[in-house]
Design a protein around this motif. Structure first.
Motif, mmCIF file in Angstrom:
data_model
loop_
_atom_site.group_PDB
_atom_site.id
_atom_site.type_symbol
_atom_site.label_atom_id
_atom_site.label_comp_id
_atom_site.label_asym_id
_atom_site.label_seq_id
_atom_site.Cartn_x
_atom_site.Cartn_y
_atom_site.Cartn_z
ATOM 1 N N ALA A 93 0.732 -1.350 -0.070
ATOM 2 C CA ALA A 93 0.010 -0.167 0.076
ATOM 3 C C ALA A 93 0.725 1.265 -0.131
ATOM 4 N N TRP A 94 1.902 1.111 0.627
ATOM 5 C CA TRP A 94 2.878 2.233 0.528
ATOM 6 C C TRP A 94 3.455 2.649 -0.705
ATOM 7 N N ARG A 95 3.988 1.565 -1.391
ATOM 8 C CA ARG A 95 4.381 1.630 -2.628
ATOM 9 C C ARG A 95 3.496 2.239 -3.720
ATOM 10 N N ALA A 96 2.224 1.749 -3.401
ATOM 11 C CA ALA A 96 1.251 2.446 -4.690
ATOM 12 C C ALA A 96 0.874 3.935 -4.344
ATOM 13 N N ALA A 97 1.106 4.403 -3.164
ATOM 14 C CA ALA A 97 0.803 5.705 -2.438
ATOM 15 C C ALA A 97 1.701 6.699 -3.118
ATOM 16 N N THR A 98 1.284 8.074 -2.868
ATOM 17 C CA THR A 98 2.105 9.266 -3.180
ATOM 18 C C THR A 98 1.868 10.195 -2.209
ATOM 19 N N GLN A 99 3.026 11.187 -2.267
ATOM 20 C CA GLN A 99 2.791 12.603 -1.494
ATOM 21 C C GLN A 99 2.918 13.574 -1.951
ATOM 22 N N ALA A 100 1.693 14.429 -2.385
ATOM 23 C CA ALA A 100 1.892 15.609 -3.324
ATOM 24 C C ALA A 100 2.423 15.255 -4.585
ATOM 25 N N GLY A 101 2.039 13.985 -4.992
ATOM 26 C CA GLY A 101 2.454 13.846 -6.307
ATOM 27 C C GLY A 101 3.873 13.108 -6.499
ATOM 28 N N ARG A 102 4.312 12.911 -5.391
ATOM 29 C CA ARG A 102 5.782 12.244 -5.259
ATOM 30 C C ARG A 102 5.562 10.989 -4.856
ATOM 31 N N ALA A 103 6.511 9.875 -5.344
ATOM 32 C CA ALA A 103 6.552 8.579 -5.100
ATOM 33 C C ALA A 103 7.235 8.561 -3.865
ATOM 34 N N LEU A 104 6.637 7.752 -2.773
ATOM 35 C CA LEU A 104 7.369 7.593 -1.444
ATOM 36 C C LEU A 104 8.672 6.721 -1.454
ATOM 37 N N PRO A 105 9.418 6.968 -0.770
ATOM 38 C CA PRO A 105 10.991 6.141 -0.807
ATOM 39 C C PRO A 105 10.533 4.795 -0.377
ATOM 40 N N ASP A 106 11.098 3.632 -1.221
ATOM 41 C CA ASP A 106 10.863 2.169 -1.220
ATOM 42 C C ASP A 106 11.280 1.758 0.069
ATOM 43 N N PRO A 107 10.543 1.147 0.835
ATOM 44 C CA PRO A 107 10.839 0.627 2.094
ATOM 45 C C PRO A 107 11.997 -0.539 2.411
ATOM 46 N N GLU A 108 12.214 -0.988 1.280
ATOM 47 C CA GLU A 108 13.202 -2.054 1.206
ATOM 48 C C GLU A 108 14.542 -1.592 0.637
ATOM 49 N N ARG A 109 14.298 -0.850 -0.609
ATOM 50 C CA ARG A 109 15.553 -0.465 -1.355
ATOM 51 C C ARG A 109 16.005 0.782 -0.866
ATOM 52 N N ALA A 110 15.182 1.915 -0.494
ATOM 53 C CA ALA A 110 15.768 3.091 -0.277
ATOM 54 C C ALA A 110 16.742 3.409 0.870
ATOM 55 N N ASP A 111 18.007 4.004 0.434
ATOM 56 C CA ASP A 111 18.863 4.272 1.546
ATOM 57 C C ASP A 111 18.211 4.775 2.492
ATOM 58 N N PRO A 112 18.671 4.594 3.867
ATOM 59 C CA PRO A 112 17.883 5.471 5.130
ATOM 60 C C PRO A 112 18.518 7.050 5.207
ATOM 61 N N HIS A 113 19.402 7.386 4.448
ATOM 62 C CA HIS A 113 19.762 8.818 4.312
ATOM 63 C C HIS A 113 18.785 9.362 3.255
ATOM 64 N N GLU A 114 18.628 8.351 2.260
ATOM 65 C CA GLU A 114 17.570 9.044 1.306
ATOM 66 C C GLU A 114 16.081 9.130 1.893
ATOM 67 N N VAL A 115 15.619 8.322 2.862
ATOM 68 C CA VAL A 115 14.451 8.405 3.706
ATOM 69 C C VAL A 115 14.408 9.512 4.407
ATOM 70 N N ALA A 116 15.593 9.859 5.198
ATOM 71 C CA ALA A 116 15.699 10.960 6.072
ATOM 72 C C ALA A 116 15.736 12.179 5.147
#
Length: 350
Positions: free
Chosen positions: A42-65
């Motif tokens: 569900a997270w991967r299918a969602a967006t925030q203000a039209g932006r994709a959300l960082p992938d919870p498995e592949r995104a680097d934690p610094h990218e998440v921050a």
């Protein structure tokens, strides 16, 4: 013939790893929990203000921050309420947001065995109810701490036993509380049961399968601490947890690795861990782990004894430690040394 003889002896010792330790047959094969947290689809299918959300498995934690740094409070809360299981386990997300998300996720399970984790004031940094459950809890103020330690436990630990009645100062939470009390102000300690641990002393405990999966999760967790500005941690690795730390060592930005009650770290020496961290080892005189053969053969065993002179780790005094779980007992030399290492005063340990 001499070489053949040594091979046969090694094979016999390897068999003893699983067949010669009391209660080995009680071990049940475990399937490691891997991959992204519940709710990831569900997270991967969602967006925030039209932006994709960082992938919870592949995104680097610094990218998440960086992603969360670009959101205002309202947007953060929107994601928190819509995806608590993901936000609560998303390495690199703001700490306070993860605490609140995990309180919601714990309550959502409706399970009595987890209910106490949602009590006011508790800082649950990760919570995953899949399998036997995984949990990480912060003791102290991680956002302001000058020194951070992480407890990596061994067999028979999971989210369901995190709050179980135990002997004082044992188990990941008990160890964390004891270390925090000994190290004092300016220190935070994380009790990290973020991997699937072996059950009992069986084949799982004698092989590296679960430790390999745990090492990946531990490396990502510590990267998440770095991403939110926490100091480089000291890792305290107990029993099978020291196997996890050994396999993760080269990927950890830690200042120190402290192993105790260790069956081995899957390395021949401290240098073989390929880490810049200082490596410490302790074993009490009555710890049954001394009876486990330090061999590796046909996938069984975890290799050299970290407390041996040949391994090259710094020794932690432990002459007054009782049993396999007494290392954090108040008043012991081991706890005093652990507190000094946790505060960056390892040079004072003798």
């Amino acid at each position: 013939m001499r070489r053949f003889g040594r091979t046969m002896v090694t094979a016999a010792l390897a068999v003893a790893v699983v067949a010669g330790t009391a209660g080995w047959a009680s071990g049940n094969a475990q399937q490691p929990v891997t991959g992204p947290p519940p709710g990831a689809a569900a997270w991967r299918a969602a967006t925030q203000a039209g932006r994709a959300l960082p992938d919870p498995e592949r995104a680097d934690p610094h990218e998440v921050a960086r992603f969360f740094a670009g959101l205002d409070a309202a947007a953060r809360r929107e994601l928190l309420l819509a995806h608590p299981s993901v936000v609560g386990n998303l390495d690199g997300a703001p700490l306070a947001l993860r605490y609140e998300a995990n309180r919601i996720a714990v309550l959502a399970t409706g399970e009595a065995r987890y209910a106490s984790l949602a009590a006011p004031g508790r800082r649950i940094l990760a919570f995953d109810p899949r399998g036997r459950g995984q949990v990480a809890e912060v003791f102290g103020d991680l956002e302001r701490a000058a020194h951070v330690s992480v407890i990596v436990p061994g067999s028979d630990n999971d989210a369901g036993t995190h709050d179980a009645a135990r002997a004082p100062h044992t188990g990941p939470a008990g160890m964390a509380r004891s270390l925090l009390a000994a190290a004092g102000e300016g220190t935070a300690v994380v009790a990290w049961t973020g991997y699937t641990t072996p059950v009992g002393v069986g084949v799982d405990a004698a092989t590296g399968r679960l430790a390999e999966a745990g090492a990946v999760r531990l490396a990502r967790f510590t990267a998440g601490l770095d991403a939110v500005g926490a100091p480089d941690p000291v890792l305290f690795c107990h029993s099978y947890g020291s196997v996890v730390c050994g396999l993760a060592a080269r990927h950890l930005d830690a200042t120190d690795l402290v192993v105790f009650g260790s069956p081995g770290m899957r390395a021949r020496s401290a240098a073989g861990l390929d880490t810049r961290a200082r490596v410490w080892a302790a074993r009490g005189p009555s710890d049954w782990i001394a009876d486990v053969p330090n061999v590796r053969f046909a996938g069984l065993g975890h290799g050299a004894d970290p407390t041996s002179a040949a391994f090259g780790a710094r020794r932690v005094p432990a002459s007054d430690v009782a049993g396999h779980t007494g290392y954090f007992t108040p008043g012991t030399r081991s706890l005093g040394a652990f507190a000094a290492i946790a505060k960056g005063e390892g040079g004072e340990v003798r």
